[in-house]
Every structure is written in C-alpha cells, then in structure tokens.
Design a protein around this motif. Structure first.
Motif, PDB file in Angstrom:
ATOM      1  N   ILE A  91       0.841  -1.204   0.000  1.00  0.00           N
ATOM      2  CA  ILE A  91       0.000   0.000   0.000  1.00  0.00           C
ATOM      3  C   ILE A  91       0.874   1.251   0.000  1.00  0.00           C
ATOM      4  O   ILE A  91       0.625   2.194  -0.764  1.00  0.00           O
ATOM      5  N   HIS A  92       1.916   1.267   0.815  1.00  0.00           N
ATOM      6  CA  HIS A  92       2.820   2.423   0.836  1.00  0.00           C
ATOM      7  C   HIS A  92       3.552   2.572  -0.495  1.00  0.00           C
ATOM      8  O   HIS A  92       3.707   3.695  -0.994  1.00  0.00           O
ATOM      9  N   PHE A  93       3.976   1.462  -1.082  1.00  0.00           N
ATOM     10  CA  PHE A  93       4.660   1.509  -2.377  1.00  0.00           C
ATOM     11  C   PHE A  93       3.725   2.083  -3.448  1.00  0.00           C
ATOM     12  O   PHE A  93       4.124   2.938  -4.237  1.00  0.00           O
ATOM     13  N   ALA A  94       2.490   1.584  -3.480  1.00  0.00           N
ATOM     14  CA  ALA A  94       1.517   2.069  -4.470  1.00  0.00           C
ATOM     15  C   ALA A  94       1.263   3.563  -4.290  1.00  0.00           C
ATOM     16  O   ALA A  94       1.098   4.299  -5.269  1.00  0.00           O
ATOM     17  N   THR A  95       1.261   4.008  -3.043  1.00  0.00           N
ATOM     18  CA  THR A  95       1.076   5.434  -2.759  1.00  0.00           C
ATOM     19  C   THR A  95       2.275   6.242  -3.239  1.00  0.00           C
ATOM     20  O   THR A  95       2.121   7.251  -3.934  1.00  0.00           O
ATOM     21  N   GLU A  96       3.461   5.794  -2.872  1.00  0.00           N
ATOM     22  CA  GLU A  96       4.689   6.502  -3.243  1.00  0.00           C
ATOM     23  C   GLU A  96       4.862   6.588  -4.751  1.00  0.00           C
ATOM     24  O   GLU A  96       5.328   7.597  -5.280  1.00  0.00           O
ATOM     25  N   GLN A  97       4.504   5.533  -5.438  1.00  0.00           N
ATOM     26  CA  GLN A  97       4.674   5.488  -6.892  1.00  0.00           C
ATOM     27  C   GLN A  97       3.493   6.105  -7.650  1.00  0.00           C
ATOM     28  O   GLN A  97       3.506   6.146  -8.870  1.00  0.00           O
ATOM     29  N   ARG A  98       2.469   6.529  -6.910  1.00  0.00           N
ATOM     30  CA  ARG A  98       1.275   7.145  -7.498  1.00  0.00           C
ATOM     31  C   ARG A  98       0.686   6.270  -8.602  1.00  0.00           C
ATOM     32  O   ARG A  98       0.411   6.726  -9.705  1.00  0.00           O
ATOM     33  N   LEU A  99       0.520   5.009  -8.273  1.00  0.00           N
ATOM     34  CA  LEU A  99       0.045   4.051  -9.269  1.00  0.00           C
ATOM     35  C   LEU A  99      -1.331   4.412  -9.822  1.00  0.00           C
ATOM     36  O   LEU A  99      -1.571   4.291 -11.018  1.00  0.00           O
ATOM     37  N   THR A 100      -2.233   4.847  -8.950  1.00  0.00           N
ATOM     38  CA  THR A 100      -3.580   5.194  -9.401  1.00  0.00           C
ATOM     39  C   THR A 100      -3.522   6.306 -10.441  1.00  0.00           C
ATOM     40  O   THR A 100      -4.172   6.225 -11.481  1.00  0.00           O
ATOM     41  N   GLU A 101      -2.739   7.328 -10.165  1.00  0.00           N
ATOM     42  CA  GLU A 101      -2.614   8.464 -11.083  1.00  0.00           C
ATOM     43  C   GLU A 101      -2.018   8.041 -12.424  1.00  0.00           C
ATOM     44  O   GLU A 101      -2.294   8.662 -13.447  1.00  0.00           O
ATOM     45  N   ARG A 102      -1.229   7.004 -12.411  1.00  0.00           N
ATOM     46  CA  ARG A 102      -0.571   6.534 -13.633  1.00  0.00           C
ATOM     47  C   ARG A 102      -1.362   5.433 -14.324  1.00  0.00           C
ATOM     48  O   ARG A 102      -0.927   4.893 -15.332  1.00  0.00           O
ATOM     49  N   GLY A 103      -2.528   5.090 -13.776  1.00  0.00           N
ATOM     50  CA  GLY A 103      -3.357   4.039 -14.366  1.00  0.00           C
ATOM     51  C   GLY A 103      -2.789   2.643 -14.169  1.00  0.00           C
ATOM     52  O   GLY A 103      -3.078   1.735 -14.943  1.00  0.00           O
TER      53      GLY A 103
END
Length: 138
Positions: free
Chosen positions: A36-48
């Motif tokens: 969850i922290h990795f996905a947040t840091e990498q802004r995965l949602t914003e990048r699709g």
C-alpha cells in the motif's frame, strides 16, 4: 529477502518455514502494508497502474489483516483500486465461506482480488461460479 551476507534469498526457501512456524501472517501483514505504501509513493492510481499482492492461505483467517489494510488505506489516502490481492485456489477451496467473507471485505474497501493458481488444485467451475455469484451480489 536478503540474507546476512547480502545475498537475495528466494521466497521458496523461507515461506514453507514461515508457514510451519506460524510467522506467515506477520509476513502477509508486512507485505500488505508495504504494498500500500509503495503504491502510494509510486502514485500508481494516477498513472493508471495497479499492484498485485500475493497473500498466503493463512491470511484468510488472520483477524488482524483486514483491519490493518483498512487502516493503512486511511493513513495513505490511496485509491484501493490500485491493489489486487491474490488468493490461491487452494485457500478458497479449503474454506469457501471464509474466503467469501474475506473477498467481500476486500471488495467493500474498494480493492480487487484475483484467483491465483487456478487449475492447479481440485476445484471445479461450479465452485468458482458459486464464489463469483456470492461475491458479485454483496
């Protein structure tokens, strides 16, 4: 995992021992929190993009895992759709009612789930259909 000499140790080497010693739940919790922290840091949602996270069979009955996931989502304000939690076919077949509740809770949080290793175990498509029907109607 990294050994004491700095070498990488394959999960196949230590996961069996971790399950035998009942340490696997702590590993699952660490992995979920870190994902969850990795996905947040990498802004995965914003990048699709999304991240798939394998969970052990024992995670289905871990009373601390789902609250930890929910709490970590709140702390990070991440879109839960950034994560796909993978559960093995074998874990689902061993206790379909427990699996249904676990998956329904993930779904209620906004997460996706995937059936990992389908076809390796002894399930049938009727069991899979039953699981999908229950989850999709909650």
């Amino acid at each position: 995992m990294v050994g004491n000499k700095g070498e990488l140790i394959s999960p196949i080497t230590f996961l069996g021992i971790a399950e035998h010693c009942s340490f696997i739940r702590e590993i699952d919790r660490w992995i979920a929190r870190r994902a969850i922290h990795f996905a947040t840091e990498q802004r995965l949602t914003e990048r699709g993009l999304f991240l798939e996270v394998n969970l052990s069979d024992r995670s289905l009955t871990d009373p601390k895992l789902l609250p930890l996931i929910k709490r970590t989502f709140a702390e990070t304000a991440i879109n839960p759709q950034s994560l796909v939690f993978e559960i093995t076919e074998t874990a689902i077949i061993e206790s379909i009612s427990v699996a249904q509740r676990f998956i329904a809770n993930l779904k209620a949080m906004g997460c996706y789930f995937a059936l990992d290793d389908f076809g390796i175990g002894f399930s049938s498509f009727s069991i899979l259909k039953n699981l999908i029907n229950v989850i999709s109607h909650e």
